[in-house]
Design a protein around this motif. Structure first.
Motif, PDB file in Angstrom:
ATOM      1  N   SER A  18       0.840  -1.182   0.000  1.00 60.45           N
ATOM      2  CA  SER A  18       0.000   0.000   0.000  1.00 60.45           C
ATOM      3  C   SER A  18       0.881   1.239   0.000  1.00 60.45           C
ATOM      4  N   ALA A  19       0.496   2.228  -0.773  1.00 63.08           N
ATOM      5  CA  ALA A  19       1.203   3.501  -0.766  1.00 63.08           C
ATOM      6  C   ALA A  19       0.419   4.539   0.021  1.00 63.08           C
ATOM      7  N   GLN A  20      -0.583   4.101   0.763  1.00 65.80           N
ATOM      8  CA  GLN A  20      -1.364   5.035   1.577  1.00 65.80           C
ATOM      9  C   GLN A  20      -0.622   5.328   2.870  1.00 65.80           C
ATOM     10  N   PRO A  21      -0.569   6.576   3.290  1.00 67.13           N
ATOM     11  CA  PRO A  21       0.076   6.903   4.571  1.00 67.13           C
ATOM     12  C   PRO A  21      -0.554   6.109   5.710  1.00 67.13           C
ATOM     13  N   GLY A  22       0.289   5.525   6.537  1.00 66.16           N
ATOM     14  CA  GLY A  22      -0.203   4.793   7.694  1.00 66.16           C
ATOM     15  C   GLY A  22      -0.589   3.360   7.420  1.00 66.16           C
ATOM     16  N   GLU A  23      -0.618   2.968   6.144  1.00 65.50           N
ATOM     17  CA  GLU A  23      -0.930   1.575   5.812  1.00 65.50           C
ATOM     18  C   GLU A  23       0.375   0.834   5.565  1.00 65.50           C
ATOM     19  N   ASP A  24       0.518  -0.318   6.179  1.00 65.85           N
ATOM     20  CA  ASP A  24       1.800  -1.004   6.188  1.00 65.85           C
ATOM     21  C   ASP A  24       1.696  -2.461   5.779  1.00 65.85           C
ATOM     22  N   TRP A  25       0.886  -2.727   4.784  1.00 65.30           N
ATOM     23  CA  TRP A  25       0.713  -4.119   4.383  1.00 65.30           C
ATOM     24  C   TRP A  25       1.159  -4.320   2.935  1.00 65.30           C
ATOM     25  N   PHE A  26       1.474  -5.578   2.645  1.00 70.54           N
ATOM     26  CA  PHE A  26       1.854  -5.998   1.307  1.00 70.54           C
ATOM     27  C   PHE A  26       0.793  -6.946   0.770  1.00 70.54           C
ATOM     28  N   GLU A  67      -1.911 -14.621  -3.570  1.00 71.77           N
ATOM     29  CA  GLU A  67      -3.133 -14.006  -3.059  1.00 71.77           C
ATOM     30  C   GLU A  67      -3.156 -14.004  -1.536  1.00 71.77           C
ATOM     31  N   VAL A  68      -2.049 -13.544  -0.997  1.00 72.96           N
ATOM     32  CA  VAL A  68      -1.956 -13.388   0.460  1.00 72.96           C
ATOM     33  C   VAL A  68      -1.523 -11.965   0.784  1.00 72.96           C
ATOM     34  N   ALA A  69      -2.008 -11.469   1.897  1.00 70.56           N
ATOM     35  CA  ALA A  69      -1.599 -10.185   2.425  1.00 70.56           C
ATOM     36  C   ALA A  69      -0.740 -10.412   3.648  1.00 70.56           C
ATOM     37  N   PHE A  70       0.224  -9.542   3.850  1.00 69.55           N
ATOM     38  CA  PHE A  70       1.052  -9.660   5.048  1.00 69.55           C
ATOM     39  C   PHE A  70       1.524  -8.285   5.457  1.00 69.55           C
ATOM     40  N   LEU A  71       1.862  -8.163   6.715  1.00 67.24           N
ATOM     41  CA  LEU A  71       2.264  -6.871   7.260  1.00 67.24           C
ATOM     42  C   LEU A  71       3.784  -6.720   7.180  1.00 67.24           C
ATOM     43  N   ALA A  72       4.216  -5.487   7.017  1.00 69.82           N
ATOM     44  CA  ALA A  72       5.642  -5.199   7.056  1.00 69.82           C
ATOM     45  C   ALA A  72       6.163  -5.471   8.462  1.00 69.82           C
ATOM     46  N   SER A  73       7.368  -6.005   8.531  1.00 67.72           N
ATOM     47  CA  SER A  73       7.927  -6.301   9.849  1.00 67.72           C
ATOM     48  C   SER A  73       9.063  -5.332  10.139  1.00 67.72           C
TER      49      SER A  73
END
Ligand SMILES: [Zn+2]
Ligand SMILES: [Zn+2]
Ligand SMILES: [Zn+2]
Length: 88
Positions: free
Chosen positions: A68-76, A82-88
């Motif tokens: 995501s390139a949205q401010p405050g959003e930290d997911w891939f 077809e999986v989402a995951f959070l930045a670590s």
């Protein structure tokens, strides 16, 4: 978050190629949210946008992972798995 995605190992830090969706800026179309390709830095619009350029970029190039390139959003998101995951 553990995932089965093998593509995350191949992504790198990229510089966004534009301040908005590249294709939408060219045609003057609005977008809803922005997605950043983690293979090449392409900026495209999300699937809630009229033109869905981020997904189109995946189909054109095969680049699997966006974030995501949205401010405050930290997911891939991996299009292949077809999986989402959070930045670590
Ligand atoms: Zn993957
Ligand atoms: Zn777009
Ligand atoms: Zn790309």
């Amino acid at each position: 978050m553990m995932t089965a995605c093998s593509h995350i190992a191949g992504i790198r830090t990229v510089t966004p190629s534009a301040r908005g969706c590249e294709e939408c800026l060219k045609i003057g179309s609005p977008w809803v949210h922005l997605r950043l390709c983690r293979s090449c830095g392409h900026v495209g619009c999300c699937d809630d946008s009229p033109n869905r350029h981020a997904t189109a970029h995946f189909h054109e190039t095969g680049h699997p992972v966006i974030r995501s390139a949205q401010p405050g959003e930290d997911w891939f998101w991996c299009y292949v798995d077809e999986v989402a995951f959070l930045a670590s």
